[in-house]
Design a protein around this motif. Structure first.
Motif, PDB file in Angstrom:
ATOM      1  N   PHE A  68       9.125   4.950   5.342  1.00 41.05           N
ATOM      2  CA  PHE A  68       9.228   6.184   4.572  1.00 41.05           C
ATOM      3  C   PHE A  68      10.523   6.222   3.777  1.00 41.05           C
ATOM      4  O   PHE A  68      11.563   5.732   4.210  1.00 41.05           O
ATOM      5  CB  PHE A  68       9.208   7.403   5.507  1.00 41.05           C
ATOM      6  CG  PHE A  68       7.844   7.744   6.025  1.00 41.05           C
ATOM      7  CD1 PHE A  68       7.361   7.139   7.167  1.00 41.05           C
ATOM      8  CD2 PHE A  68       7.051   8.680   5.374  1.00 41.05           C
ATOM      9  CE1 PHE A  68       6.106   7.452   7.653  1.00 41.05           C
ATOM     10  CE2 PHE A  68       5.794   8.996   5.857  1.00 41.05           C
ATOM     11  CZ  PHE A  68       5.313   8.379   7.002  1.00 41.05           C
TER      12      PHE A  68
ATOM     13  N   LEU B  92      -1.061  13.718   4.433  1.00 43.16           N
ATOM     14  CA  LEU B  92      -1.232  12.798   3.322  1.00 43.16           C
ATOM     15  C   LEU B  92      -1.584  13.572   2.057  1.00 43.16           C
ATOM     16  O   LEU B  92      -2.460  14.432   2.072  1.00 43.16           O
ATOM     17  CB  LEU B  92      -2.335  11.804   3.640  1.00 43.16           C
ATOM     18  CG  LEU B  92      -2.644  10.788   2.556  1.00 43.16           C
ATOM     19  CD1 LEU B  92      -1.482   9.803   2.401  1.00 43.16           C
ATOM     20  CD2 LEU B  92      -3.931  10.035   2.879  1.00 43.16           C
TER      21      LEU B  92
ATOM     22  N   TYR C  88       3.206  11.558   1.060  1.00 39.34           N
ATOM     23  CA  TYR C  88       2.975  12.567   2.076  1.00 39.34           C
ATOM     24  C   TYR C  88       3.716  13.839   1.666  1.00 39.34           C
ATOM     25  O   TYR C  88       4.760  13.782   1.027  1.00 39.34           O
ATOM     26  CB  TYR C  88       3.491  12.103   3.433  1.00 39.34           C
ATOM     27  CG  TYR C  88       2.563  11.168   4.163  1.00 39.34           C
ATOM     28  CD1 TYR C  88       2.540   9.811   3.865  1.00 39.34           C
ATOM     29  CD2 TYR C  88       1.713  11.636   5.161  1.00 39.34           C
ATOM     30  CE1 TYR C  88       1.681   8.948   4.531  1.00 39.34           C
ATOM     31  CE2 TYR C  88       0.853  10.780   5.836  1.00 39.34           C
ATOM     32  CZ  TYR C  88       0.846   9.434   5.511  1.00 39.34           C
ATOM     33  OH  TYR C  88      -0.002   8.589   6.176  1.00 39.34           O
TER      34      TYR C  88
ATOM     35  N   TYR D 199       7.404  12.895   0.700  1.00 40.27           N
ATOM     36  CA  TYR D 199       7.837  11.575   1.154  1.00 40.27           C
ATOM     37  C   TYR D 199       6.954  10.497   0.521  1.00 40.27           C
ATOM     38  O   TYR D 199       5.727  10.602   0.547  1.00 40.27           O
ATOM     39  CB  TYR D 199       7.708  11.430   2.671  1.00 40.27           C
ATOM     40  CG  TYR D 199       8.611  12.307   3.490  1.00 40.27           C
ATOM     41  CD1 TYR D 199       8.159  13.527   3.981  1.00 40.27           C
ATOM     42  CD2 TYR D 199       9.908  11.908   3.792  1.00 40.27           C
ATOM     43  CE1 TYR D 199       8.976  14.325   4.754  1.00 40.27           C
ATOM     44  CE2 TYR D 199      10.737  12.708   4.569  1.00 40.27           C
ATOM     45  CZ  TYR D 199      10.260  13.910   5.043  1.00 40.27           C
ATOM     46  OH  TYR D 199      11.077  14.705   5.802  1.00 40.27           O
TER      47      TYR D 199
ATOM     48  N   PHE E 168       1.796   5.408  -0.386  1.00 39.73           N
ATOM     49  CA  PHE E 168       1.297   6.743  -0.085  1.00 39.73           C
ATOM     50  C   PHE E 168       2.331   7.783  -0.503  1.00 39.73           C
ATOM     51  O   PHE E 168       3.521   7.516  -0.522  1.00 39.73           O
ATOM     52  CB  PHE E 168       1.068   6.915   1.430  1.00 39.73           C
ATOM     53  CG  PHE E 168       0.109   5.952   2.043  1.00 39.73           C
ATOM     54  CD1 PHE E 168       0.561   4.712   2.486  1.00 39.73           C
ATOM     55  CD2 PHE E 168      -1.220   6.279   2.214  1.00 39.73           C
ATOM     56  CE1 PHE E 168      -0.318   3.814   3.078  1.00 39.73           C
ATOM     57  CE2 PHE E 168      -2.111   5.383   2.808  1.00 39.73           C
ATOM     58  CZ  PHE E 168      -1.656   4.157   3.237  1.00 39.73           C
TER      59      PHE E 168
ATOM     60  N   GLU F  25       0.875  -1.160   0.000  1.00 39.18           N
ATOM     61  CA  GLU F  25       0.000   0.000   0.000  1.00 39.18           C
ATOM     62  C   GLU F  25       0.922   1.222   0.000  1.00 39.18           C
ATOM     63  O   GLU F  25       1.740   1.389   0.897  1.00 39.18           O
ATOM     64  CB  GLU F  25      -0.905   0.011   1.236  1.00 39.18           C
ATOM     65  CG  GLU F  25      -1.992   1.059   1.140  1.00 39.18           C
ATOM     66  CD  GLU F  25      -3.040   0.941   2.236  1.00 39.18           C
ATOM     67  OE1 GLU F  25      -2.853   0.135   3.166  1.00 39.18           O
ATOM     68  OE2 GLU F  25      -4.046   1.659   2.154  1.00 39.18           O
TER      69      GLU F  25
ATOM     70  N   GLY G 226       3.272   0.737   3.088  1.00 42.80           N
ATOM     71  CA  GLY G 226       2.632   0.020   4.174  1.00 42.80           C
ATOM     72  C   GLY G 226       2.366  -1.422   3.789  1.00 42.80           C
ATOM     73  O   GLY G 226       2.179  -1.731   2.609  1.00 42.80           O
ATOM     74  N   SER G 227       2.338  -2.276   4.777  1.00 46.08           N
ATOM     75  CA  SER G 227       2.058  -3.683   4.540  1.00 46.08           C
ATOM     76  C   SER G 227       0.575  -3.950   4.774  1.00 46.08           C
ATOM     77  O   SER G 227      -0.105  -3.154   5.402  1.00 46.08           O
ATOM     78  CB  SER G 227       2.889  -4.556   5.477  1.00 46.08           C
ATOM     79  OG  SER G 227       2.392  -4.409   6.806  1.00 46.08           O
ATOM     80  N   PRO G 228       0.057  -5.088   4.269  1.00 47.56           N
ATOM     81  CA  PRO G 228      -1.357  -5.395   4.478  1.00 47.56           C
ATOM     82  C   PRO G 228      -1.735  -5.505   5.946  1.00 47.56           C
ATOM     83  O   PRO G 228      -2.897  -5.342   6.291  1.00 47.56           O
ATOM     84  CB  PRO G 228      -1.521  -6.752   3.787  1.00 47.56           C
ATOM     85  CG  PRO G 228      -0.447  -6.779   2.765  1.00 47.56           C
ATOM     86  CD  PRO G 228       0.703  -6.043   3.375  1.00 47.56           C
ATOM     87  N   TYR G 229      -0.764  -5.802   6.818  1.00 43.07           N
ATOM     88  CA  TYR G 229      -1.079  -5.944   8.235  1.00 43.07           C
ATOM     89  C   TYR G 229      -1.107  -4.592   8.952  1.00 43.07           C
ATOM     90  O   TYR G 229      -1.510  -4.511  10.100  1.00 43.07           O
ATOM     91  CB  TYR G 229      -0.062  -6.875   8.902  1.00 43.07           C
ATOM     92  CG  TYR G 229      -0.001  -8.216   8.217  1.00 43.07           C
ATOM     93  CD1 TYR G 229       1.081  -8.552   7.406  1.00 43.07           C
ATOM     94  CD2 TYR G 229      -1.045  -9.127   8.347  1.00 43.07           C
ATOM     95  CE1 TYR G 229       1.128  -9.773   6.752  1.00 43.07           C
ATOM     96  CE2 TYR G 229      -1.004 -10.341   7.697  1.00 43.07           C
ATOM     97  CZ  TYR G 229       0.085 -10.660   6.906  1.00 43.07           C
ATOM     98  OH  TYR G 229       0.121 -11.858   6.256  1.00 43.07           O
ATOM     99  N   GLY G 230      -0.638  -3.561   8.256  1.00 39.33           N
ATOM    100  CA  GLY G 230      -0.758  -2.211   8.791  1.00 39.33           C
ATOM    101  C   GLY G 230       0.005  -1.944  10.056  1.00 39.33           C
ATOM    102  O   GLY G 230      -0.453  -1.163  10.888  1.00 39.33           O
ATOM    103  N   ASN G 231       1.131  -2.605  10.260  1.00 41.29           N
ATOM    104  CA  ASN G 231       1.884  -2.371  11.491  1.00 41.29           C
ATOM    105  C   ASN G 231       2.559  -1.013  11.506  1.00 41.29           C
ATOM    106  O   ASN G 231       2.524  -0.302  12.498  1.00 41.29           O
ATOM    107  CB  ASN G 231       2.939  -3.466  11.686  1.00 41.29           C
ATOM    108  CG  ASN G 231       2.302  -4.806  11.982  1.00 41.29           C
ATOM    109  OD1 ASN G 231       1.180  -4.863  12.456  1.00 41.29           O
ATOM    110  ND2 ASN G 231       3.009  -5.864  11.680  1.00 41.29           N
ATOM    111  N   LYS G 232       3.204  -0.669  10.437  1.00 35.34           N
ATOM    112  CA  LYS G 232       3.899   0.616  10.382  1.00 35.34           C
ATOM    113  C   LYS G 232       4.181   0.971   8.933  1.00 35.34           C
ATOM    114  O   LYS G 232       4.072   0.136   8.044  1.00 35.34           O
ATOM    115  CB  LYS G 232       5.201   0.550  11.182  1.00 35.34           C
ATOM    116  CG  LYS G 232       6.091  -0.628  10.834  1.00 35.34           C
ATOM    117  CD  LYS G 232       7.314  -0.687  11.730  1.00 35.34           C
ATOM    118  CE  LYS G 232       8.161  -1.902  11.411  1.00 35.34           C
ATOM    119  NZ  LYS G 232       9.411  -1.939  12.178  1.00 35.34           N
ATOM    120  N   LEU G 233       4.530   2.219   8.734  1.00 37.92           N
ATOM    121  CA  LEU G 233       4.902   2.699   7.411  1.00 37.92           C
ATOM    122  C   LEU G 233       6.417   2.790   7.307  1.00 37.92           C
ATOM    123  O   LEU G 233       7.089   3.141   8.268  1.00 37.92           O
ATOM    124  CB  LEU G 233       4.323   4.093   7.152  1.00 37.92           C
ATOM    125  CG  LEU G 233       2.829   4.207   6.882  1.00 37.92           C
ATOM    126  CD1 LEU G 233       2.445   5.675   6.728  1.00 37.92           C
ATOM    127  CD2 LEU G 233       2.437   3.432   5.640  1.00 37.92           C
TER     128      LEU G 233
END
Lengths: 117, 109
Positions: free
Chosen positions: B99, B46, B36, B86, B34, B32, B90-97
């Motif tokens: 950058f 964002l 920023y 920036y 993004f 995923e 992100g991973s599908p598990y959404g733990n952290k981004l």
């Protein structure tokens, strides 16, 4: 209004002092993060939390510590500040489960610029 | 390991010129992505995310899985676009981004 707040915005302090940087959010988010933004503007994750009583160290080793006693509050503490801690500190939050926003989408506070003399 | 590369530290263009901020990522799963943006004396915010396929402030970004890229583009740069950008993964598990190092965009008049 949903937002992320950081205080103080600017802090100049002498070496050896104990400091706490405050971060609170009214976003209703479970996950919170602390980043260090260095003079070259790179972002480094130093701590994160999935919820109350959950804290994890990030990718960049840091001498700071964090706590998460309340969902909306995620303070960062330096027991003994040093000039090497001079930096911008950014707090962020994100949802635990996807809804209106992806759980990867992070919202940032205004930052605290710390200078240690 | 997840990694984001923004090869340009500084990109300087003239007003009205096209802009392309490069972002390449390394991730074995379904990413995923993004973008920023941080304007002077403002908080990081964002700009856009690949899953919504939207155009914000004239900027677009297309995820190219074959080239593992997510470049940010705008056909005609404006002075108010000057900022730090920036790219984040992100991973599908959404733990952290994760950058990238960021790219400073300067739009000259």
């Amino acid at each position: 209004e949903a937002d992320i707040y950081q205080t103080p915005r600017y802090l100049v302090i002498g070496t050896g002092k104990k400091i706490t940087l405050e971060c609170s959010q009214t976003m209703g988010h479970d996950k919170m993060y602390w980043y260090q933004q260095d003079p070259g503007m790179e972002l480094h994750l130093i701590h994160y939390s999935y919820g109350v009583n959950s804290t994890e160290k990030g990718d960049l080793s840091s001498e700071s510590t964090v706590s998460r006693i309340r969902t909306e509050h995620f303070p960062l503490t330096l027991e003994s500040a040093r000039p090497s801690h001079t930096s911008q500190y950014l707090c962020a939050s994100s949802a635990l489960t996807p809804g209106e926003h992806s759980y990867n989408e992070q919202f940032f506070g205004p930052g605290t610029r710390l200078t240690v003399l | 390991a997840q990694r984001v590369t923004q090869p340009e530290k500084l990109l300087s263009v003239f007003k009205g010129a096209p802009v392309e901020l490069k972002c390449n990522y390394s991730y074995s799963g379904s990413p995923e992505l993004f973008w920023y943006v941080q304007y002077s004396r403002q908080r990081l915010q964002l700009l856009l995310r690949h899953i919504s396929r939207e155009s914000i402030k004239g900027f677009t970004a297309d995820l190219n899985k074959g080239e593992t890229s997510f470049h940010l583009k705008k056909p005609f740069a404006q002075e108010e676009d000057s900022a730090m950008y920036y790219c984040a993964l992100g991973s599908p598990y959404g733990n952290k981004l994760v950058f990238g190092a960021g790219t400073i965009l300067r739009v000259k008049s």
